[in-house]
Design a protein around this motif. Sequence first.
Motif, mmCIF file in Angstrom:
data_model
loop_
_atom_site.group_PDB
_atom_site.id
_atom_site.type_symbol
_atom_site.label_atom_id
_atom_site.label_comp_id
_atom_site.label_asym_id
_atom_site.label_seq_id
_atom_site.Cartn_x
_atom_site.Cartn_y
_atom_site.Cartn_z
ATOM 1 N N THR A 1 0.834 -1.204 0.000
ATOM 2 C CA THR A 1 0.000 0.000 0.000
ATOM 3 C C THR A 1 0.868 1.253 0.000
ATOM 4 O O THR A 1 0.592 2.230 -0.719
ATOM 5 C CB THR A 1 -0.923 0.011 1.237
ATOM 6 O OG1 THR A 1 -1.760 -1.155 1.194
ATOM 7 C CG2 THR A 1 -1.802 1.249 1.245
ATOM 8 N N ALA A 2 1.942 1.232 0.788
ATOM 9 C CA ALA A 2 2.852 2.383 0.837
ATOM 10 C C ALA A 2 3.488 2.630 -0.531
ATOM 11 O O ALA A 2 3.598 3.777 -0.985
ATOM 12 C CB ALA A 2 3.929 2.151 1.889
ATOM 13 N N ILE A 3 3.902 1.561 -1.197
ATOM 14 C CA ILE A 3 4.525 1.696 -2.516
ATOM 15 C C ILE A 3 3.543 2.301 -3.516
ATOM 16 O O ILE A 3 3.891 3.224 -4.278
ATOM 17 C CB ILE A 3 5.037 0.336 -3.012
ATOM 18 C CG1 ILE A 3 6.232 -0.115 -2.164
ATOM 19 C CG2 ILE A 3 5.439 0.411 -4.488
ATOM 20 C CD1 ILE A 3 6.669 -1.545 -2.433
ATOM 21 N N MET A 4 2.316 1.809 -3.527
ATOM 22 C CA MET A 4 1.322 2.327 -4.462
ATOM 23 C C MET A 4 1.020 3.798 -4.170
ATOM 24 O O MET A 4 0.856 4.609 -5.098
ATOM 25 C CB MET A 4 0.041 1.497 -4.391
ATOM 26 C CG MET A 4 0.193 0.058 -4.872
ATOM 27 S SD MET A 4 0.856 -0.098 -6.546
ATOM 28 C CE MET A 4 -0.470 0.635 -7.503
ATOM 29 N N ASP A 5 0.955 4.170 -2.900
ATOM 30 C CA ASP A 5 0.725 5.572 -2.540
ATOM 31 C C ASP A 5 1.880 6.447 -3.015
ATOM 32 O O ASP A 5 1.673 7.541 -3.558
ATOM 33 C CB ASP A 5 0.552 5.717 -1.026
ATOM 34 C CG ASP A 5 -0.786 5.201 -0.535
ATOM 35 O OD1 ASP A 5 -1.686 4.997 -1.378
ATOM 36 O OD2 ASP A 5 -0.928 5.000 0.680
ATOM 37 N N LEU A 6 3.109 5.987 -2.820
ATOM 38 C CA LEU A 6 4.286 6.769 -3.212
ATOM 39 C C LEU A 6 4.405 6.869 -4.724
ATOM 40 O O LEU A 6 4.907 7.870 -5.252
ATOM 41 C CB LEU A 6 5.550 6.150 -2.602
ATOM 42 C CG LEU A 6 5.634 6.251 -1.070
ATOM 43 C CD1 LEU A 6 6.723 5.329 -0.533
ATOM 44 C CD2 LEU A 6 5.885 7.690 -0.637
ATOM 45 N N LEU A 7 3.955 5.834 -5.437
ATOM 46 C CA LEU A 7 3.970 5.879 -6.900
ATOM 47 C C LEU A 7 3.103 7.005 -7.435
ATOM 48 O O LEU A 7 3.351 7.543 -8.511
ATOM 49 C CB LEU A 7 3.480 4.550 -7.474
ATOM 50 C CG LEU A 7 4.526 3.487 -7.780
ATOM 51 C CD1 LEU A 7 3.859 2.171 -8.148
ATOM 52 C CD2 LEU A 7 5.443 3.945 -8.910
ATOM 53 N N ARG A 8 2.083 7.349 -6.673
ATOM 54 C CA ARG A 8 1.176 8.425 -7.096
ATOM 55 C C ARG A 8 1.668 9.786 -6.614
ATOM 56 O O ARG A 8 0.928 10.757 -6.596
ATOM 57 C CB ARG A 8 -0.234 8.152 -6.563
ATOM 58 C CG ARG A 8 -0.899 6.946 -7.205
ATOM 59 C CD ARG A 8 -2.372 6.866 -6.846
ATOM 60 N NE ARG A 8 -2.560 6.405 -5.472
ATOM 61 C CZ ARG A 8 -2.733 5.129 -5.135
ATOM 62 N NH1 ARG A 8 -2.738 4.197 -6.070
ATOM 63 N NH2 ARG A 8 -2.906 4.782 -3.872
ATOM 64 N N PHE A 9 2.948 9.843 -6.221
ATOM 65 C CA PHE A 9 3.560 11.076 -5.750
ATOM 66 C C PHE A 9 2.807 11.658 -4.554
ATOM 67 O O PHE A 9 2.708 12.865 -4.374
ATOM 68 C CB PHE A 9 3.644 12.128 -6.868
ATOM 69 C CG PHE A 9 4.419 11.664 -8.061
ATOM 70 C CD1 PHE A 9 3.762 11.146 -9.173
ATOM 71 C CD2 PHE A 9 5.798 11.714 -8.078
ATOM 72 C CE1 PHE A 9 4.480 10.709 -10.267
ATOM 73 C CE2 PHE A 9 6.518 11.289 -9.177
ATOM 74 C CZ PHE A 9 5.855 10.780 -10.287
ATOM 75 N N ALA A 10 2.298 10.750 -3.716
ATOM 76 C CA ALA A 10 1.582 11.197 -2.526
ATOM 77 C C ALA A 10 2.556 11.763 -1.503
ATOM 78 O O ALA A 10 3.765 11.505 -1.538
ATOM 79 C CB ALA A 10 0.820 10.018 -1.917
ATOM 80 N N ASN A 11 2.019 12.555 -0.571
ATOM 81 C CA ASN A 11 2.818 13.037 0.542
ATOM 82 C C ASN A 11 3.350 11.830 1.303
ATOM 83 O O ASN A 11 2.575 10.972 1.726
ATOM 84 C CB ASN A 11 1.947 13.907 1.450
ATOM 85 C CG ASN A 11 2.744 14.551 2.572
ATOM 86 O OD1 ASN A 11 3.690 13.972 3.090
ATOM 87 N ND2 ASN A 11 2.343 15.755 2.952
ATOM 88 N N PRO A 12 4.684 11.704 1.489
ATOM 89 C CA PRO A 12 5.217 10.503 2.133
ATOM 90 C C PRO A 12 4.885 10.373 3.613
ATOM 91 O O PRO A 12 5.113 9.327 4.206
ATOM 92 C CB PRO A 12 6.733 10.650 1.935
ATOM 93 C CG PRO A 12 6.961 12.110 1.741
ATOM 94 C CD PRO A 12 5.738 12.620 1.040
ATOM 95 N N ASP A 13 4.340 11.432 4.216
ATOM 96 C CA ASP A 13 4.042 11.376 5.652
ATOM 97 C C ASP A 13 3.023 10.284 5.978
ATOM 98 O O ASP A 13 3.140 9.590 6.994
ATOM 99 C CB ASP A 13 3.524 12.729 6.141
ATOM 100 C CG ASP A 13 4.603 13.799 6.146
ATOM 101 O OD1 ASP A 13 5.796 13.425 6.053
ATOM 102 O OD2 ASP A 13 4.271 14.997 6.227
ATOM 103 N N GLU A 14 2.008 10.130 5.121
ATOM 104 C CA GLU A 14 0.973 9.131 5.398
ATOM 105 C C GLU A 14 1.510 7.704 5.274
ATOM 106 O O GLU A 14 1.319 6.888 6.196
ATOM 107 C CB GLU A 14 -0.216 9.349 4.466
ATOM 108 C CG GLU A 14 -1.426 8.496 4.832
ATOM 109 C CD GLU A 14 -2.647 8.879 4.016
ATOM 110 O OE1 GLU A 14 -3.428 7.967 3.703
ATOM 111 O OE2 GLU A 14 -2.813 10.074 3.691
#
Length: 253
Positions: A176-189
């Motif tokens: 889930t973290a990888i998929m979130d980061l792939l979308r250039f999400a804020n890394p804090d979450e």
Amino acid sequence: MTNSLLKPAVQQTPGRFGLIGGVGPDASSDLYMRVVAEYQSRLDGAYPDVVMHSIPLPAELEQAFVRGHFDTTEESEVDRLLTQSLDVLEASGATCVGLACNTLHTYLRPLVRDRDVTLLDMVEAALGRLRDSGYRRVLLLATAATVRSGLYSERAAEFGVEIVAPDEAGQHVVQTAIMDLLRFANPDEPAAAMREYAAALPADIDAVLYGCTDLTALRDHDIFPVPVVDSLSCLTDACVDYLSQDVTATASA
């Protein structure tokens, strides 16, 4: 008449680094900037010789390999895209190639074997760093595809390292973290979710390996109670070691 001031004091013959980009553009950009910075720090501000080809990767194909659900058609398309990129880079004069994606090393390795270029292998570089740092039991955080492929676990014994994979719940957190980061999400979450997972880290783990370059975005977050080795920084060192060797040898001759 040639202006002698324009002549270099030492004839330099560095290699040309061919960067396969587009598979995690943020990681590819990060690798390029790290290679430039490290090369400059070693060679008095000089810039490395780098050429990049960005693979036109469809979004659905990227999501498939992150989740580890490749079918035969998708694998063939990955081979085709990597082959195309290697053709472009080799034609440009690249003497070595690198890829800021652990997962696709499974497909890249056999494609490079019969070519006149050196693969700067991120997996080998990371395992070497773990060995040299004295880490012996290491938790691998990576895509499901990388974990299942055995990219790290199958060669770890050569380096005196034991690779441990997360349990099913832990892999879900990582995925889930990888998929979130792939979308250039804020890394804090993603970092917060990973911190909860880290709280239950087994006591016999003496290091964590970020075996996915998208997790590099978490490198400045204090998450784990043990040291973290970032595979992208390992590849950076391998690139600069290769690129600077000819220049250093020429300068000392």
